[in-house]
Design a protein around this motif. Structure first.
Motif, PDB file in Angstrom:
ATOM      1  N   PRO A   1      -1.366  21.092 -10.648  1.00 37.74           N
ATOM      2  CA  PRO A   1      -2.810  21.340 -10.784  1.00 37.74           C
ATOM      3  C   PRO A   1      -3.397  22.071  -9.582  1.00 37.74           C
ATOM      4  CG  PRO A   1      -2.413  19.051 -10.225  1.00 37.74           C
ATOM      5  CD  PRO A   1      -1.059  19.669 -10.431  1.00 37.74           C
ATOM      6  N   ARG A   2      -3.154  23.371  -9.535  1.00 40.22           N
ATOM      7  CA  ARG A   2      -3.652  24.201  -8.439  1.00 40.22           C
ATOM      8  C   ARG A   2      -4.738  25.144  -8.949  1.00 40.22           C
ATOM      9  NH1 ARG A   2       1.568  27.010  -6.053  1.00 40.22           N
ATOM     10  NH2 ARG A   2       2.153  27.015  -8.260  1.00 40.22           N
ATOM     11  N   PRO A   3      -5.808  25.326  -8.183  1.00 40.51           N
ATOM     12  CA  PRO A   3      -6.908  26.207  -8.621  1.00 40.51           C
ATOM     13  C   PRO A   3      -6.410  27.600  -8.975  1.00 40.51           C
ATOM     14  CG  PRO A   3      -7.575  24.951  -6.692  1.00 40.51           C
ATOM     15  CD  PRO A   3      -6.104  24.678  -6.882  1.00 40.51           C
ATOM     16  N   GLY A   4      -6.899  28.088 -10.104  1.00 36.63           N
ATOM     17  CA  GLY A   4      -6.525  29.407 -10.556  1.00 36.63           C
ATOM     18  C   GLY A   4      -5.236  29.463 -11.337  1.00 36.63           C
ATOM     19  N   ARG A   5      -4.502  28.337 -11.389  1.00 34.80           N
ATOM     20  CA  ARG A   5      -3.214  28.304 -12.074  1.00 34.80           C
ATOM     21  C   ARG A   5      -3.237  27.435 -13.338  1.00 34.80           C
ATOM     22  NH1 ARG A   5       1.264  30.624 -12.094  1.00 34.80           N
ATOM     23  NH2 ARG A   5       2.539  28.749 -11.820  1.00 34.80           N
ATOM     24  N   VAL A   6      -4.213  26.556 -13.442  1.00 37.89           N
ATOM     25  CA  VAL A   6      -4.269  25.640 -14.576  1.00 37.89           C
ATOM     26  C   VAL A   6      -5.668  25.655 -15.192  1.00 37.89           C
ATOM     27  CG1 VAL A   6      -2.450  24.070 -13.797  1.00 37.89           C
ATOM     28  CG2 VAL A   6      -4.794  23.709 -13.033  1.00 37.89           C
ATOM     29  N   LYS A   7      -5.718  25.357 -16.474  1.00 35.23           N
ATOM     30  CA  LYS A   7      -6.981  25.202 -17.204  1.00 35.23           C
ATOM     31  C   LYS A   7      -7.925  26.376 -16.973  1.00 35.23           C
ATOM     32  CE  LYS A   7      -5.605  21.636 -19.125  1.00 35.23           C
ATOM     33  NZ  LYS A   7      -4.996  22.010 -20.396  1.00 35.23           N
ATOM     34  N   THR A   8      -7.387  27.578 -17.015  1.00 38.86           N
ATOM     35  CA  THR A   8      -8.215  28.757 -16.741  1.00 38.86           C
ATOM     36  C   THR A   8      -9.265  28.987 -17.827  1.00 38.86           C
ATOM     37  OG1 THR A   8      -6.521  30.147 -17.780  1.00 38.86           O
ATOM     38  CG2 THR A   8      -6.431  29.888 -15.375  1.00 38.86           C
ATOM     39  N   ARG A   9      -9.039  28.434 -19.015  1.00 38.74           N
ATOM     40  CA  ARG A   9     -10.020  28.606 -20.094  1.00 38.74           C
ATOM     41  C   ARG A   9     -11.255  27.735 -19.907  1.00 38.74           C
ATOM     42  NH1 ARG A   9      -6.746  27.892 -25.566  1.00 38.74           N
ATOM     43  NH2 ARG A   9      -8.846  28.173 -26.434  1.00 38.74           N
TER      44      ARG A   9
ATOM     45  N   CYS B   1     -16.538  25.946 -15.538  1.00 38.84           N
ATOM     46  CA  CYS B   1     -15.994  25.181 -14.409  1.00 38.84           C
ATOM     47  C   CYS B   1     -15.422  26.161 -13.388  1.00 38.84           C
ATOM     48  CB  CYS B   1     -14.883  24.237 -14.856  1.00 38.84           C
ATOM     49  SG  CYS B   1     -15.397  22.922 -15.973  1.00 38.84           S
ATOM     50  N   SER B   2     -15.569  25.837 -12.124  1.00 43.50           N
ATOM     51  CA  SER B   2     -14.913  26.637 -11.099  1.00 43.50           C
ATOM     52  C   SER B   2     -13.404  26.393 -11.167  1.00 43.50           C
ATOM     53  CB  SER B   2     -15.436  26.257  -9.714  1.00 43.50           C
ATOM     54  OG  SER B   2     -14.982  24.954  -9.356  1.00 43.50           O
ATOM     55  N   PRO B   3     -12.596  27.269 -10.590  1.00 40.16           N
ATOM     56  CA  PRO B   3     -11.147  27.013 -10.569  1.00 40.16           C
ATOM     57  C   PRO B   3     -10.800  25.676  -9.921  1.00 40.16           C
ATOM     58  CG  PRO B   3     -11.582  29.292 -10.004  1.00 40.16           C
ATOM     59  CD  PRO B   3     -12.921  28.614 -10.063  1.00 40.16           C
ATOM     60  N   GLU B   4     -11.553  25.289  -8.901  1.00 36.38           N
ATOM     61  CA  GLU B   4     -11.297  23.997  -8.243  1.00 36.38           C
ATOM     62  C   GLU B   4     -11.615  22.838  -9.181  1.00 36.38           C
ATOM     63  OE1 GLU B   4     -11.497  27.163  -5.457  1.00 36.38           O
ATOM     64  OE2 GLU B   4     -13.015  26.517  -6.907  1.00 36.38           O
ATOM     65  N   GLN B   5     -12.726  22.931  -9.910  1.00 36.39           N
ATOM     66  CA  GLN B   5     -13.069  21.879 -10.864  1.00 36.39           C
ATOM     67  C   GLN B   5     -12.051  21.814 -12.002  1.00 36.39           C
ATOM     68  OE1 GLN B   5     -17.007  23.308 -11.745  1.00 36.39           O
ATOM     69  NE2 GLN B   5     -17.995  21.721 -10.504  1.00 36.39           N
ATOM     70  N   ALA B   6     -11.605  22.960 -12.479  1.00 42.47           N
ATOM     71  CA  ALA B   6     -10.593  22.980 -13.532  1.00 42.47           C
ATOM     72  C   ALA B   6      -9.304  22.318 -13.061  1.00 42.47           C
ATOM     73  CB  ALA B   6     -10.331  24.420 -13.979  1.00 42.47           C
ATOM     74  N   ALA B   7      -8.923  22.578 -11.812  1.00 41.76           N
ATOM     75  CA  ALA B   7      -7.711  21.953 -11.269  1.00 41.76           C
ATOM     76  C   ALA B   7      -7.884  20.446 -11.144  1.00 41.76           C
ATOM     77  CB  ALA B   7      -7.378  22.565  -9.912  1.00 41.76           C
ATOM     78  N   ARG B   8      -9.077  20.002 -10.763  1.00 39.57           N
ATOM     79  CA  ARG B   8      -9.330  18.555 -10.677  1.00 39.57           C
ATOM     80  C   ARG B   8      -9.211  17.908 -12.053  1.00 39.57           C
ATOM     81  NH1 ARG B   8     -15.002  17.913  -8.213  1.00 39.57           N
ATOM     82  NH2 ARG B   8     -14.576  15.718  -8.696  1.00 39.57           N
ATOM     83  N   LEU B   9      -9.711  18.569 -13.076  1.00 42.45           N
ATOM     84  CA  LEU B   9      -9.611  18.032 -14.429  1.00 42.45           C
ATOM     85  C   LEU B   9      -8.156  18.016 -14.899  1.00 42.45           C
ATOM     86  CD1 LEU B   9     -12.753  19.742 -15.952  1.00 42.45           C
ATOM     87  CD2 LEU B   9     -12.398  17.272 -15.750  1.00 42.45           C
ATOM     88  N   ALA B  10      -7.395  19.056 -14.548  1.00 41.07           N
ATOM     89  CA  ALA B  10      -5.974  19.079 -14.903  1.00 41.07           C
ATOM     90  C   ALA B  10      -5.227  17.940 -14.217  1.00 41.07           C
ATOM     91  CB  ALA B  10      -5.367  20.424 -14.516  1.00 41.07           C
TER      92      ALA B  10
END
Length: 239
Positions: free
Chosen positions: A19-27, A32-41
């Motif tokens: 779960p790294r920003p910009g690498r996961v949950k990009t949709r 969500c910011s990339p950091e928030q998406a990574a936290r959710l992942a």
């Protein structure tokens, strides 16, 4: 009865990206910011590990793209994903664990934090296995969230998985058809919603209000409200 009691425990696989920003949950972006998406992942991963910890298993194996983090609990083996398409990576994950103890292998993704351990524990129980050759967990988007084989081998996994069009509305149907064409008795697991979009995240947080994912979702939405940034869909919104 003796055969049931002696049945080997299953191997549980999770396939995931770190779960790294910009690498996961990009949709989930830009809501969500990339950091928030990574936290959710990461939260989804934590809930998935917690659910699988309550399912009896002989081995628990994480098939990982990226580095291990503090989110990985004790008791999990880690093997790297191979390069290539998702169909090849799934087939390789099965091949990496097949044949060690002859028990069933079930693979679960990282996108269903609402998963209930009871569902898998019952489906994989020694008594239930007598009528199952394969397990199939359909996703609401036409894909699948779980796939398992009662008597797996590398050649069978390749035959079933290679060439299946991934991330496609027909993905699940194609795989299920291949299972049927192979003459396998299929045990169908409940339909679950993968967390791919913001509306998916909101729905899953509502379905599993006590989960780490739901708490993280509430934090993300509260943060967006305080800062006045683009907000994720409101809690409870459905896709």
């Amino acid at each position: 009865m003796r055969a049931i009691l002696a049945a080997p425990l299953p191997t549980l696989l999770v396939i995931a990206k770190s779960p790294r920003p910009g690498r996961v949950k990009t949709r989930l972006s830009p809501a969500c910011s990339p950091e928030q998406a990574a936290r959710l992942a990461e939260a989804a991963l934590v809930d998935t590990f917690a659910a699988l910890a309550r399912v009896p298993a002989g081995r628990r194996v994480l098939v990982l793209d990226g580095p291990v983090g503090c989110w990985l609990p004790p008791g999990w083996e880690v093997i790297p994903q191979i390069a290539g398409g998702l169909d090849a990576r799934l087939a390789a994950a099965f091949a990496a664990v097949c044949g060690r103890d002859g028990g069933p292998v079930l693979l679960v993704g990282m996108d269903t934090p609402q998963l209930e351990s009871r569902v898998l524990a019952e489906a994989l129980s020694a008594a239930a296995r007598t009528d199952s050759d394969a397990w199939f967990g359909p996703a609401t988007d036409g894909g699948f969230w779980a796939f398992g084989l009662a008597r797996p081998d590398a050649a069978l996994a390749r035959r079933l998985l290679l060439g299946v069009p991934m991330s496609n509305p027909s993905t699940g149907a194609v795989l299920r058809d291949r299972l049927a064409e192979a003459g396998l008795r299929i045990s169908t697991l409940p339909v679950l919603n993968d967390v791919d979009t913001v509306s998916d995240a909101a729905e899953v947080a509502t379905l599993a209000p006590g989960s780490h994912f739901a708490r993280t979702w509430h934090t993300v939405t509260a943060s967006a409200t305080r800062t006045g940034t683009a907000q994720p869909a409101p809690q409870g919104a459905l896709g």
